[in-house]
Design a protein around this motif. Sequence first.
Motif, PDB file in Angstrom:
ATOM      1  N   ARG A   1       0.824  -1.203   0.000  1.00  0.00           N
ATOM      2  CA  ARG A   1       0.000   0.000   0.000  1.00  0.00           C
ATOM      3  C   ARG A   1       0.863   1.259   0.000  1.00  0.00           C
ATOM      4  O   ARG A   1       0.479   2.281  -0.597  1.00  0.00           O
ATOM      5  CB  ARG A   1      -0.949  -0.011   1.193  1.00  0.00           C
ATOM      6  CG  ARG A   1      -1.997  -1.119   1.123  1.00  0.00           C
ATOM      7  CD  ARG A   1      -2.782  -1.235   2.406  1.00  0.00           C
ATOM      8  NE  ARG A   1      -1.920  -1.607   3.523  1.00  0.00           N
ATOM      9  CZ  ARG A   1      -2.353  -1.801   4.764  1.00  0.00           C
ATOM     10  NH1 ARG A   1      -3.633  -1.652   5.047  1.00  0.00           N
ATOM     11  NH2 ARG A   1      -1.515  -2.152   5.723  1.00  0.00           N
ATOM     12  N   ASP A   2       2.017   1.201   0.645  1.00  0.00           N
ATOM     13  CA  ASP A   2       2.920   2.347   0.618  1.00  0.00           C
ATOM     14  C   ASP A   2       3.529   2.529  -0.774  1.00  0.00           C
ATOM     15  O   ASP A   2       3.721   3.665  -1.238  1.00  0.00           O
ATOM     16  CB  ASP A   2       4.022   2.177   1.660  1.00  0.00           C
ATOM     17  CG  ASP A   2       3.510   2.357   3.079  1.00  0.00           C
ATOM     18  OD1 ASP A   2       2.445   2.983   3.257  1.00  0.00           O
ATOM     19  OD2 ASP A   2       4.169   1.865   4.019  1.00  0.00           O
ATOM     20  N   ILE A   3       3.838   1.417  -1.434  1.00  0.00           N
ATOM     21  CA  ILE A   3       4.324   1.514  -2.819  1.00  0.00           C
ATOM     22  C   ILE A   3       3.261   2.165  -3.687  1.00  0.00           C
ATOM     23  O   ILE A   3       3.552   3.067  -4.499  1.00  0.00           O
ATOM     24  CB  ILE A   3       4.670   0.124  -3.371  1.00  0.00           C
ATOM     25  CG1 ILE A   3       5.696  -0.582  -2.493  1.00  0.00           C
ATOM     26  CG2 ILE A   3       5.189   0.234  -4.809  1.00  0.00           C
ATOM     27  CD1 ILE A   3       5.920  -2.044  -2.869  1.00  0.00           C
ATOM     28  N   ALA A   4       2.014   1.735  -3.525  1.00  0.00           N
ATOM     29  CA  ALA A   4       0.923   2.290  -4.318  1.00  0.00           C
ATOM     30  C   ALA A   4       0.728   3.775  -4.036  1.00  0.00           C
ATOM     31  O   ALA A   4       0.484   4.570  -4.955  1.00  0.00           O
ATOM     32  CB  ALA A   4      -0.368   1.521  -4.037  1.00  0.00           C
TER      33      ALA A   4
ATOM     34  N   ALA B   1       3.378   5.585  -5.875  1.00  0.00           N
ATOM     35  CA  ALA B   1       3.103   5.534  -7.311  1.00  0.00           C
ATOM     36  C   ALA B   1       2.041   6.549  -7.704  1.00  0.00           C
ATOM     37  O   ALA B   1       2.164   7.219  -8.745  1.00  0.00           O
ATOM     38  CB  ALA B   1       2.655   4.129  -7.709  1.00  0.00           C
ATOM     39  N   VAL B   2       1.003   6.681  -6.901  1.00  0.00           N
ATOM     40  CA  VAL B   2      -0.053   7.649  -7.202  1.00  0.00           C
ATOM     41  C   VAL B   2       0.508   9.068  -7.244  1.00  0.00           C
ATOM     42  O   VAL B   2       0.169   9.859  -8.139  1.00  0.00           O
ATOM     43  CB  VAL B   2      -1.185   7.541  -6.164  1.00  0.00           C
ATOM     44  CG1 VAL B   2      -2.128   8.729  -6.252  1.00  0.00           C
ATOM     45  CG2 VAL B   2      -1.958   6.244  -6.373  1.00  0.00           C
ATOM     46  N   ARG B   3       1.374   9.405  -6.317  1.00  0.00           N
ATOM     47  CA  ARG B   3       1.972  10.732  -6.325  1.00  0.00           C
ATOM     48  C   ARG B   3       2.815  10.960  -7.555  1.00  0.00           C
ATOM     49  O   ARG B   3       2.762  12.028  -8.180  1.00  0.00           O
ATOM     50  CB  ARG B   3       2.795  10.942  -5.052  1.00  0.00           C
ATOM     51  CG  ARG B   3       1.929  11.250  -3.848  1.00  0.00           C
ATOM     52  CD  ARG B   3       2.636  10.957  -2.536  1.00  0.00           C
ATOM     53  NE  ARG B   3       1.832  11.376  -1.383  1.00  0.00           N
ATOM     54  CZ  ARG B   3       0.759  10.737  -0.938  1.00  0.00           C
ATOM     55  NH1 ARG B   3       0.333   9.645  -1.553  1.00  0.00           N
ATOM     56  NH2 ARG B   3       0.083  11.182   0.106  1.00  0.00           N
TER      57      ARG B   3
ATOM     58  N   GLU C   1       9.410  10.557   3.607  1.00  0.00           N
ATOM     59  CA  GLU C   1       9.529  11.894   3.034  1.00  0.00           C
ATOM     60  C   GLU C   1       8.457  12.157   1.979  1.00  0.00           C
ATOM     61  O   GLU C   1       7.906  13.258   1.900  1.00  0.00           O
ATOM     62  CB  GLU C   1      10.925  12.070   2.432  1.00  0.00           C
ATOM     63  CG  GLU C   1      12.035  12.116   3.488  1.00  0.00           C
ATOM     64  CD  GLU C   1      13.412  12.182   2.874  1.00  0.00           C
ATOM     65  OE1 GLU C   1      13.529  12.107   1.624  1.00  0.00           O
ATOM     66  OE2 GLU C   1      14.397  12.291   3.638  1.00  0.00           O
ATOM     67  N   LEU C   2       8.138  11.158   1.174  1.00  0.00           N
ATOM     68  CA  LEU C   2       7.161  11.340   0.109  1.00  0.00           C
ATOM     69  C   LEU C   2       5.731  11.360   0.633  1.00  0.00           C
ATOM     70  O   LEU C   2       4.884  12.103   0.121  1.00  0.00           O
ATOM     71  CB  LEU C   2       7.305  10.214  -0.927  1.00  0.00           C
ATOM     72  CG  LEU C   2       8.549  10.288  -1.812  1.00  0.00           C
ATOM     73  CD1 LEU C   2       8.813   8.942  -2.455  1.00  0.00           C
ATOM     74  CD2 LEU C   2       8.386  11.367  -2.871  1.00  0.00           C
ATOM     75  N   LEU C   3       5.444  10.553   1.647  1.00  0.00           N
ATOM     76  CA  LEU C   3       4.078  10.421   2.133  1.00  0.00           C
ATOM     77  C   LEU C   3       3.786  11.281   3.352  1.00  0.00           C
ATOM     78  O   LEU C   3       2.624  11.418   3.755  1.00  0.00           O
ATOM     79  CB  LEU C   3       3.776   8.950   2.450  1.00  0.00           C
ATOM     80  CG  LEU C   3       3.945   7.965   1.290  1.00  0.00           C
ATOM     81  CD1 LEU C   3       3.557   6.560   1.720  1.00  0.00           C
ATOM     82  CD2 LEU C   3       3.122   8.402   0.072  1.00  0.00           C
TER      83      LEU C   3
END
Length: 285
Positions: free
Chosen positions: A168-171, A174-176, A261-263
């Motif tokens: 779910r974190d990969i997804a 990916a959405v971002r 950092e991304l999420l």
Amino acid sequence: MILLTGPTGTVGRLVAERLAGTGPLRLLTRDPHRVTLAGPGIEVVRGDFDDAAGLRAALAGVRSALLVTANPLAPAQDENFVAASRAAGVPQVVKLSAQAVTDPGATDLITRWQRCNEELLRASGLAWTLLRPRAFMSNSLGWARSVREEGVVRGRYGTSRNANVDPRDIADVAVRALSDPEGHAGRAYALTGPAGVTPVEQTEILGELLQRPLKFVELTEDEVLRGLLARYPEAVAHALVESAARGRDGSKGQVEPDVAELLGRPGRSYREWAAEHLASFSSGG
């Protein structure tokens, strides 16, 4: 229009669910009947990586695409998709790769294949983003039956630490990347969980959550190989054995900061993942 390949797979399905309703979404799959997601703006297209004309048609009008390939014995798949993306004028491709490509000591078939795919995309002239996860936490669903029926987890190298990541974190990452191509162009993200965890520790966590004793049984290399040969072609099975052996020295346990950092939040822990999938491991699952 965003296009996703692999929309029935572990990551592609989660990405599709997150993008549903946010704008035009095209799902490319060999078997449209397996796609259960539906709604306004969602288009399901039959396609194959070996069909160049079909790929170009599917990519028409697409501004960002997620590329997920899974067969190292079919190296032309990435080449065909990248060529079709260029022909269709797709501005950006987000590629699901693997963190192992950054390890010079990783020379197994699967890692070499992913390195070649990355090099191909970087040289294509397209804007690109690379997602490089460690092992998926969901891989431990392969233990579900033996946990339910025997209270046993079987695997190789029980003390090898891996900073495995929740799909779910990969997804979410990916959405971002798909939604903001310019902000993520030319970036490669190392996607890990918040801690390196061993199979023995995973077994202990599952046992605590299930409130029953579980035992980890370490398999020999021959036993692991026999099991893999029942599911994969010989070359792939040997590559997976080689990869597992490389993890004995802790080379897969490093935690990277990219997910947080991304999420804007820590990556999900294995305990969190297991708690939310506990039904698969319970006797009533």
